[in-house]
Design a protein around this motif. Structure first.
Motif, PDB file in Angstrom:
ATOM      1  N   HIS A  76      37.448  36.596  45.844  1.00  7.62           N
ATOM      2  CA  HIS A  76      38.313  37.231  47.017  1.00  7.62           C
ATOM      3  C   HIS A  76      38.077  38.836  46.954  1.00  7.62           C
ATOM      4  N   GLY A  80      40.690  41.171  44.619  1.00 12.59           N
ATOM      5  CA  GLY A  80      41.602  40.358  45.558  1.00 12.59           C
ATOM      6  C   GLY A  80      42.645  39.625  44.988  1.00 12.59           C
ATOM      7  N   SER A  84      39.971  42.224  48.600  1.00 12.89           N
ATOM      8  CA  SER A  84      41.282  42.618  49.610  1.00 12.89           C
ATOM      9  C   SER A  84      40.717  43.569  50.457  1.00 12.89           C
TER      10      SER A  84
END
Length: 493
Positions: A467, A462, A469
Motif C-alpha cells: 500500500h 503505506g 499512503s
C-alpha cells in the motif's frame, strides 16, 4: 516588524506598557517584534527598511504643515522625492527646515503651551533625518520625470543571485575563497555530494564560528554545534555577533527564520548548507513556497554553490536520488520496487504512517525480547526492555534528546543505563523514560533526516505491505532511500 510612533507616553502605552520619555516629555519611537505567522513571503528585511522610510516621510509631511505649506501645494510625496508648488520664500523655508531638523526639535510640544525656540533656532541637524536636493537645473528627463542626481541603488533592492555548479568550477577552492572574504554563500545538493566535507573545510578557515542546525541529530555531526532554538535566545538578547554556519538550513520552519533575518540585517557572515529537495518543515499553512526561492534567502545567500557529483561508493543510489528530482512518483516507485531487493531482517524500517511505525515496533520488540525482559509502559506503547535494545528519543527531557539514538546497557530496579550514538552514558529512571523514549525498530521518514543508517533499510510507504499512503511524496522516497549506504541495502514493502 511593527513600527510604533507617538508624541506622548500615554499614546504609546496603549501598545507598550512602559515607555521611556525624553526630557521634554516626548516618547521615543519603538520597534516591536511580532511573530511571523506565515512564510508565504520572506520580506522582513525590505519591510523593516520601507517602514522606517515611510515613518520619516510622515514626519516630513507633518513638519511641512507646521511651515505653513498647504496640502494643495504638495504635488508629489514619495520616499524618494517631495515636489512642492509654492512661492520661492516658502520653498526656501521648507528646504532649510528639513535639512536642519533633528528628532528632538521635530517632536517638540506645541509652542503655545511651552515657550521653546523655533526649529531654525534649536539646533542644526545638517541632514540628520532629511536630505534636500536642489533640482532647479534638471539634467535628465525620462518619462516626464526630471532627475538631477546620480543613479543610486536603493537599500531595499534584492542582491543579484550567482550560482556556481560543480564541474564548471573548483567548488572547494571557491568555498574557501568566499569564506576568507566573509561573503555569505550556500552549499546545496543531493545527499552524498560532499556538503559536509566542504563545510568542515570552511570551518577550519574560520575563527570563532558558531555552528547551528534545526535538530539535535544534525548538530551531532559537528563537535560543538547548537540548535537554532537555543541560538534564537542569544540573538534576541543581543549576545551574538560572530560568523554563523547553518547545516540542514532547508529544515528550518518559519518561527526560526527571524533569527537568520536579524543576522542578515547586521551583516553577519553566514555559511548555509542543505538539500533543497529534502522534506520541508512541518507548517500549518498550505502552498508554502520553497525557501530557496524566497526573497529572504536571496538576502542571506546571494552566492550559491550547487553540488551534483557523487562522492559515495554507490553511484546507483546517487542516480536514483537525481531521478527523484525530475520524474513522477509513480515512475520512481516502480524503479524502487525493481531495484531495492535486499533480503533478510531489516536493521530499521522507515514509515510514512505513524500507526504502521507503532505496529512494526511492537511486533519486532515482542519477537526479539527474551523471557526475562522488563515491561515499560511508555506513552508511545509497551516496551520490553533488555540489554542491547535500541531506542530513540521522542522529546527533549531528563537528559534525553529528541531524535538521538540510544542503546540499553544495564537495567536496574528503578533506573535505565543508556549509551547514545557518541558513546556518552545517560542514566534515567523508569518513570521519566516513559515520556521521552521510543522503540527504534521503525521510525518515520521525517525523524530519520540527517542520519546515515548502517545495515538493511526497509521503506514502508503505506499502512500495509503493497500500500502507498496518499501522504507519501517524492521527497519521502528520496529521503528514505538516501539514508542507506547502497541500493543493495534497501528494500521496499
Amino acid at each position: 516588524w511593527q513600527c510604533v510612533s507617538s508624541r506622548s507616553e500615554e499614546g504609546i502605552s496603549k501598545i507598550i506598557p512602559v515607555g521611556e520619555a525624553y526630557d521634554n516629555g516626548v516618547c521615543l519611537d519603538w520597534f516591536e517584534e511580532t511573530q511571523n505567522l506565515s512564510n508565504a513571503s520572506y520580506k522582513p528585511i525590505r519591510d523593516q527598511i520601507l517602514q522606517m522610510e515611510h515613518l520619516k516621510l510622515a514626519f516630513a509631511l507633518e513638519f511641512l504643515y507646521s511651515c505653513d505649506i498647504r496640502k494643495s501645494d504638495i504635488k508629489f510625496l514619495r520616499t524618494d522625492a517631495v515636489i512642492l508648488s509654492t512661492p520661492k520664500k516658502k520653498m526656501d523655508l521648507a528646504k532649510k527646515a528639513l535639512v536642519n531638523v533633528t528628532r528632538q526639535t521635530l517632536n517638540q510640544p506645541m509652542r503655545w503651551l511651552f515657550a521653546t525656540k523655533t526649529v531654525m533656532e534649536g539646533s542644526a541637524g545638517e541632514g540628520e533625518i532629511f536630505r534636500v536636493f536642489d533640482c532647479e537645473l534638471p539634467t535628465q528627463e525620462k518619462n516626464g520625470i526630471l532627475f538631477d542626481q546620480k543613479p543610486r541603488e536603493t537599500p531595499h533592492l534584492l542582491p543579484p543571485v550567482t550560482v556556481f555548479r560543480e564541474g564548471e568550477t573548483d567548488v572547494v577552492q571557491l568555498a574557501l575563497q568566499l569564506t576568507r572574504e566573509k561573503r555569505s554563500f550556500c552549499l546545496y545538493g543531493p545527499p552524498g555530494c560532499g556538503k559536509s566535507f566542504i563545510t568542515r573545510k570552511c570551518l577550519e578557515a574560520l575563527d570563532g564560528c558558531t555552528v547551528a542546525s534545526r535538530t539535535h541529530v544534525a548538530c551531532r555531526q559537528f563537535d560543538s554545534a547548537e540548535t537554532l532554538s537555543r541560538l534564537k535566545h542569544r540573538v534576541q538578547k543581543g549576545f551574538f555577533n560572530s560568523p554563523l554556519c547553518v547545516d540542514e538550513v532547508f529544515m528550518c520552519e518559519t518561527a526560526l527564520l527571524d533569527v537568520l533575518a536579524k543576522l542578515a540585517l547586521h551583516g553577519n557572515f553566514m555559511l548555509l548548507a542543505g538539500d533543497d529537495a529534502q522534506l520541508p518543515p512541518i507548517e500549518v499553512f498550505d502552498n508554502v513556497p520553497r525557501f530557496i526561492d524566497s526573497d529572504l534567502f536571496k538576502c542571506l545567500a546571494p552566492i550559491r554553490i550547487e553540488l551534483n557529483v557523487c562522492k559515495r561508493s554507490c553511484p546507483l543510489l546517487h542516480e536514483f536520488n537525481m531521478l527523484c528530482r525530475r520524474e513522477s512518483l509513480e515512475h520512481c516507485m516502480a524503479q524502487a520496487r525493481a531495484h531495492f531487493q535486499c533480503k533478510g531482517e531489516p536493521s530499521i524500517s522507515l514509515c510514512a504512517d505513524n500507526a504502521r511505525r507503532k505496529q512494526i515496533n511492537e511486533e519486532t520488540n515482542r519477537r526479539l525480547a527474551p523471557q526475562n525482559a522488563q515491561l515499560l509502559e511508555s506513552s508511545d506503547g509497551p516496551i520490553l526492555l533488555y540489554p542491547g535494545l535500541e531506542l530513540v528519543g521522542s522529546r527533549i527531557a531528563h537528559g534525553v534528546l529528541n531524535g538521538v539514538w540510544y542503546k540499553v546497557v544495564v537495567i536496574e530496579d528503578e533506573a535505565l543505563h543508556l549509551l547514545d550514538d557518541k558513546e556518552i552514558p545517560v542514566v534515567i529512571t523508569f518513570e521519566k523514560a516513559k515520556s521521552c523514549l521510543q522503540l527504534r525498530h521503525a521510525m518515520t521518514v521525517d525523524k530519520s533526516q540527517s542520519k546515515t543508517i548502517e545495515g538493511h533499510v526497509r521503506i514502508c510507504p503505506g499502512k500495509v505491505p503493497g500500500h502507498v499512503s496518499h501522504y507519501w511524496t517524492l521527497r519521502h522516497l528520496l529521503v528514505a532511500a538516501s539514508r542507506a549506504r547502497s541500493t543493495k541495502l534497501l528494500s521496499i514493502e
